[in-house]
Design an enzyme around this catalytic site. Structure first.
Site, PDB file in Angstrom:
ATOM      1  N   SER A 206     133.461  45.561  20.955  1.00 16.67           N
ATOM      2  CA  SER A 206     132.632  46.239  19.977  1.00 16.67           C
ATOM      3  C   SER A 206     131.986  45.224  19.030  1.00 16.67           C
ATOM      4  O   SER A 206     131.265  44.332  19.470  1.00 16.67           O
ATOM      5  CB  SER A 206     133.476  47.279  19.232  1.00 16.67           C
ATOM      6  OG  SER A 206     132.663  48.148  18.480  1.00 16.67           O
TER       7      SER A 206
ATOM      8  N   HIS B 273     135.547  53.903  24.789  1.00 17.95           N
ATOM      9  CA  HIS B 273     135.308  52.761  23.910  1.00 17.95           C
ATOM     10  C   HIS B 273     136.520  51.841  23.838  1.00 17.95           C
ATOM     11  O   HIS B 273     136.372  50.627  23.766  1.00 17.95           O
ATOM     12  CB  HIS B 273     134.947  53.258  22.509  1.00 17.95           C
ATOM     13  CG  HIS B 273     134.412  52.191  21.607  1.00 17.95           C
ATOM     14  ND1 HIS B 273     133.205  51.555  21.826  1.00 17.95           N
ATOM     15  CD2 HIS B 273     134.923  51.621  20.478  1.00 17.95           C
ATOM     16  CE1 HIS B 273     132.986  50.670  20.877  1.00 17.95           C
ATOM     17  NE2 HIS B 273     134.020  50.681  20.052  1.00 17.95           N
TER      18      HIS B 273
ATOM     19  N   ASP C 113     132.230  56.136  26.908  1.00 17.83           N
ATOM     20  CA  ASP C 113     132.048  55.596  25.564  1.00 17.83           C
ATOM     21  C   ASP C 113     130.950  56.371  24.830  1.00 17.83           C
ATOM     22  O   ASP C 113     129.807  56.427  25.284  1.00 17.83           O
ATOM     23  CB  ASP C 113     131.681  54.110  25.643  1.00 17.83           C
ATOM     24  CG  ASP C 113     131.738  53.429  24.279  1.00 17.83           C
ATOM     25  OD1 ASP C 113     131.865  54.131  23.268  1.00 17.83           O
ATOM     26  OD2 ASP C 113     131.644  52.188  24.246  1.00 17.83           O
TER      27      ASP C 113
END
Length: 456
Positions: A230, A376, A348
């Site tokens: 991320s 995610h 995600d």
């Protein structure tokens, strides 16, 4: 939830943060944890594991060198033209940065080369050649080798994103340290057991990037592999761009597209800290729904045990408002010549798959893998699948040859990765197919020698 609401009211009345911004309890340094003071009063917790392993020096002839010349042209209307000179006769026009669709355009020089026998109508006006705003030339020559667990010059760096901690990498740290790799995983400032300053400026991208730079220079070996998740992918990109000779490979897990960072003006995280604290149960529930493909007991347990969203409202708000990095645009990413593996969880909801596909198109040498059963937090949901993909990528190297264009073999995917599928890059992208033992590498890369010309 009632407690959070009462604390939030107390915060609004007193003007003080309802969250105690202090490090959480942690293990002793003897358990593999260290505390590094990157700046006076700014201390990061780092998990550093040096396994007992037989030292095997890498043979001098191992690995393969790949080379490519790349021309990146930026026009005044925002169009980005990327041309791999050594492998293509026609450049590739990448999507306009200031537009919503791709504009097809032929090579300007080829278009002006007209056959002497051809008849050109006089009434057809000659198209004026556009003057580029900036041109970047990259002349690459990079040696890529397999990074085995027995090589003492290999180190793995794991960098988490907003709201996480080094604990989210538990499945990867244990797996690769048991194989024999040296692993390093820091807690970002304000996360995990690192110190949490109560000033907003401590959580800007540049402040956090400087922390990661110090950690990297402290533990770096000759060949370093960066694994980011991320927001942590942005710090991996920063290090790969700044230290191309030391960063050997990069792994981006649900990192998003190659766009400059800019905080959103309409985000819920712009609310006052006390309001965010009142909403913290709702935010945790939303993260569980969007961050995991399944919302069962296992996922709730992972969320609770791994501190995946255990930060104060002040730190969370400061982190989101501090994501300002205008330099990290498509040109910045196109200049990176480090081999990169992109891992995307199919479910995600934070990062659309189109963003990772766009990243694969821009990168000089990128492989995109999609895990069907992940979201995610895919490294927590499918640790065996992710570990297998990462290990194969660490051991990958191109075929030894002196030609600019090369045939490159990527290790075939094992049975553990049957839930993942591969998305290939169009035309100029390297192709990675899990069902075939050999793939074509059409974009070789090297450590860059970058020269810029044109006018800004």
């Amino acid at each position: 939830m009632l407690t959070s609401f009462v604390d939030g009211i107390f915060c609004c009345l007193t003007g003080k943060s309802a969250n105690v911004v202090v490090p959480i309890e942690t293990s002793e340094p003897a358990d593999g944890f260290e505390f590094v003071e990157v700046k006076p009063g700014r201390v990061l917790r780092v998990r550093h594991i040096i396994p007992d392993r037989p030292v095997v020096e890498e043979p001098g002839g191992e690995g393969g060198s790949v080379s490519c010349k790349r021309k990146i042209t930026v026009y005044r209307n925002g169009q980005l033209l990327i041309e791999n000179v050594s492998e293509a006769t026609h450049p590739e026009l990448v999507r306009c940065q200031n537009g919503d669709s791709t504009v097809e355009m032929e090579d300007l020089e080829t278009r002006q080369a007209v056959d002497s026998n051809a008849v050109v109508p006089q009434e057809q006006p000659q198209r004026r050649r556009r003057k580029p705003k900036r041109t970047v030339m990259i002349d690459c020559e990079r040696k890529i080798t397999r990074c085995k667990e027995t090589h003492p010059d290999v180190a793995l760096f794991f960098i988490h994103g907003v709201g996480g901690s080094l604990d989210i990498w538990g499945g990867q740290l244990d797996f690769f340290s048991q194989l024999g790799y040296e692993v390093i995983a820091p807690d970002l400032t304000g996360h995990g057991a690192s110190s949490a300053p109560q000033i907003t400026a401590a959580y800007t991208f540049y402040a956090l990037a400087e922390d990661i730079r110090i950690i990297f220079k402290r533990y770096a070996k000759r060949r370093n592999i960066l694994i980011g998740h991320s927001y942590g992918v942005s710090f991996c990109t920063f290090l790969a761009h700044e230290y191309p000779e030391q960063v050997h490979k990069v792994v981006m897990i649900n990192g998003g597209g190659p766009t400059a960072l800019e905080p959103s003006l309409c985000s819920i995280f712009n609310l006052p800290t006390c309001v965010l604290h009142c909403l913290s149960p709702c935010l945790s529930w939303s993260f569980l729904m969007a961050g995991f493909a399944h919302q069962g007991t296992k996922e709730k347990k992972l969320l609770k045990e791994k501190n995946a969203f255990n930060v104060s409202s002040f730190v969370l708000r400061s982190m989101m408002s501090g994501q300002y990095w205008p330099e990290g645009d498509e040109v910045y990413h196109a200049e990176i010549t480090v081999p990169t593996l992109l891992v995307h969880g199919m479910y995600d909801k934070f990062v659309p798959i189109q963003e990772d596909q766009r990243m694969a198109e821009i990168l000089l040498l990128g492989f995109l893998k999609i895990i069907d059963e992940g979201s995610h937090m895919v490294m927590m949901e499918c640790p065996e699948t992710v570990n297998t993909l990462l290990h194969e990528f660490f051991l990958w190297q191109p075929a030894s040859t002196s030609k600019p264009k090369q045939e490159t073999a990527l290790p075939p995917t094992a049975n553990k990765t049957s839930c993942s599928k591969e998305t290939a890059r169009p035309t100029t992208a390297p192709k990675v197919t899990t069902s075939k033992p050999e793939q074509d590498l059409t974009r070789p890369t090297t450590a860059p020698k970058i020269s810029q010309e044109g006018q800004k």
